[in-house]
Design a protein around this motif. Sequence first.
Motif, mmCIF file in Angstrom:
data_model
loop_
_atom_site.group_PDB
_atom_site.id
_atom_site.type_symbol
_atom_site.label_atom_id
_atom_site.label_comp_id
_atom_site.label_asym_id
_atom_site.label_seq_id
_atom_site.Cartn_x
_atom_site.Cartn_y
_atom_site.Cartn_z
ATOM 1 N N TYR A 1 71.307 54.496 23.552
ATOM 2 C CA TYR A 1 70.277 55.249 22.812
ATOM 3 C C TYR A 1 70.481 55.120 21.307
ATOM 4 O O TYR A 1 69.517 55.048 20.545
ATOM 5 C CB TYR A 1 70.246 56.722 23.268
ATOM 6 N N ARG A 2 71.733 55.072 20.864
ATOM 7 C CA ARG A 2 72.008 54.967 19.424
ATOM 8 C C ARG A 2 71.759 53.542 18.935
ATOM 9 O O ARG A 2 70.997 53.334 17.976
ATOM 10 C CB ARG A 2 73.469 55.360 19.171
ATOM 11 N N ASP A 3 72.363 52.563 19.599
ATOM 12 C CA ASP A 3 72.379 51.208 19.038
ATOM 13 C C ASP A 3 71.143 50.400 19.419
ATOM 14 O O ASP A 3 70.657 49.599 18.624
ATOM 15 C CB ASP A 3 73.642 50.471 19.500
ATOM 16 N N ARG A 4 70.652 50.594 20.635
ATOM 17 C CA ARG A 4 69.476 49.823 21.050
ATOM 18 C C ARG A 4 68.189 50.487 20.593
ATOM 19 O O ARG A 4 67.253 49.826 20.169
ATOM 20 C CB ARG A 4 69.449 49.675 22.573
ATOM 21 N N LEU A 5 68.141 51.823 20.736
ATOM 22 C CA LEU A 5 66.887 52.532 20.457
ATOM 23 C C LEU A 5 66.883 53.187 19.082
ATOM 24 O O LEU A 5 65.853 53.717 18.644
ATOM 25 C CB LEU A 5 66.637 53.589 21.539
ATOM 26 N N GLY A 6 68.026 53.169 18.397
ATOM 27 C CA GLY A 6 68.059 53.720 17.043
ATOM 28 C C GLY A 6 67.865 55.218 16.995
ATOM 29 O O GLY A 6 67.316 55.754 16.031
ATOM 30 N N ALA A 7 68.307 55.915 18.033
ATOM 31 C CA ALA A 7 68.151 57.370 18.068
ATOM 32 C C ALA A 7 69.386 58.055 17.493
ATOM 33 O O ALA A 7 70.471 57.464 17.424
ATOM 34 C CB ALA A 7 67.931 57.827 19.509
#
Lengths: 134, 134
Positions: free
Chosen positions: A22-28
């Motif tokens: 969620y952090r690295d792929r989706l930038g959340a």
Amino acid sequence: MLGRVNHIAIAVPDLTAAAAAYRDRLGATVSQPQALPEHGVTVVFVELPNTKVELLQPLGENSPIAAFLDKNPSGGMHHICYEVDDILFARDRLVETGARVLGDGQPKTGAHGKPVLFLHPKDFFGTLIELEQA
Amino acid sequence: MLGRVNHIAIAVPDLTAAAAAYRDRLGATVSQPQALPEHGVTVVFVELPNTKVELLQPLGENSPIAAFLDKNPSGGMHHICYEVDDILFARDRLVETGARVLGDGQPKTGAHGKPVLFLHPKDFFGTLIELEQA
């Protein structure tokens, strides 16, 4: 009666990997993991502008999401939590219409420290619904 | 990158009954059913203060939710749609990190008339994710 979507809960087998996706792929924006032993889960919050996603990994014995992960080993959407103003009013209306409240029908203190109830997924077309008094 | 939760999609075998449950049991505001033959679904919108739930029933042959309902005949949570500012930027970042975009990788026009992409659930722990350019 139904208020905001408080959160969407997703059960995952590997919280570190899920938080990274969620952090690295989706930038959340994702929180640090928080262990909630009294609720049998470790949680990472994915903060979104209008609501949040909660990534849940089982913690300890008898985790409430263990059976779901046995059935869905890759993980999956576990429940939706809606806010209500008055959880006892909501419960009574639901019971009057024939909907089933899980457990003994009494609100429990949820992971956010507020009264919660879960509704039987068979009464809502396969969706497990949590109600939280806002 | 990840913006608002645009909607949570729930596939149901009986849209009339599902809309009635959300309206009468949960006291939610639900729309009239809208047939979207080009998307293979009929949809009822459950309007909530901060987002919406979309109840989906298959429409016609080759509905994109038919296989899901074969596997989950009672229904269930089907996908989460997140808004992004720039869907091509989002796609390129996802592909760079090894995530798989379904289909040919080109955005399609979604049910709201905006460009959308779907991401492979295996890359997101069993959750089917739709991205919609806001």
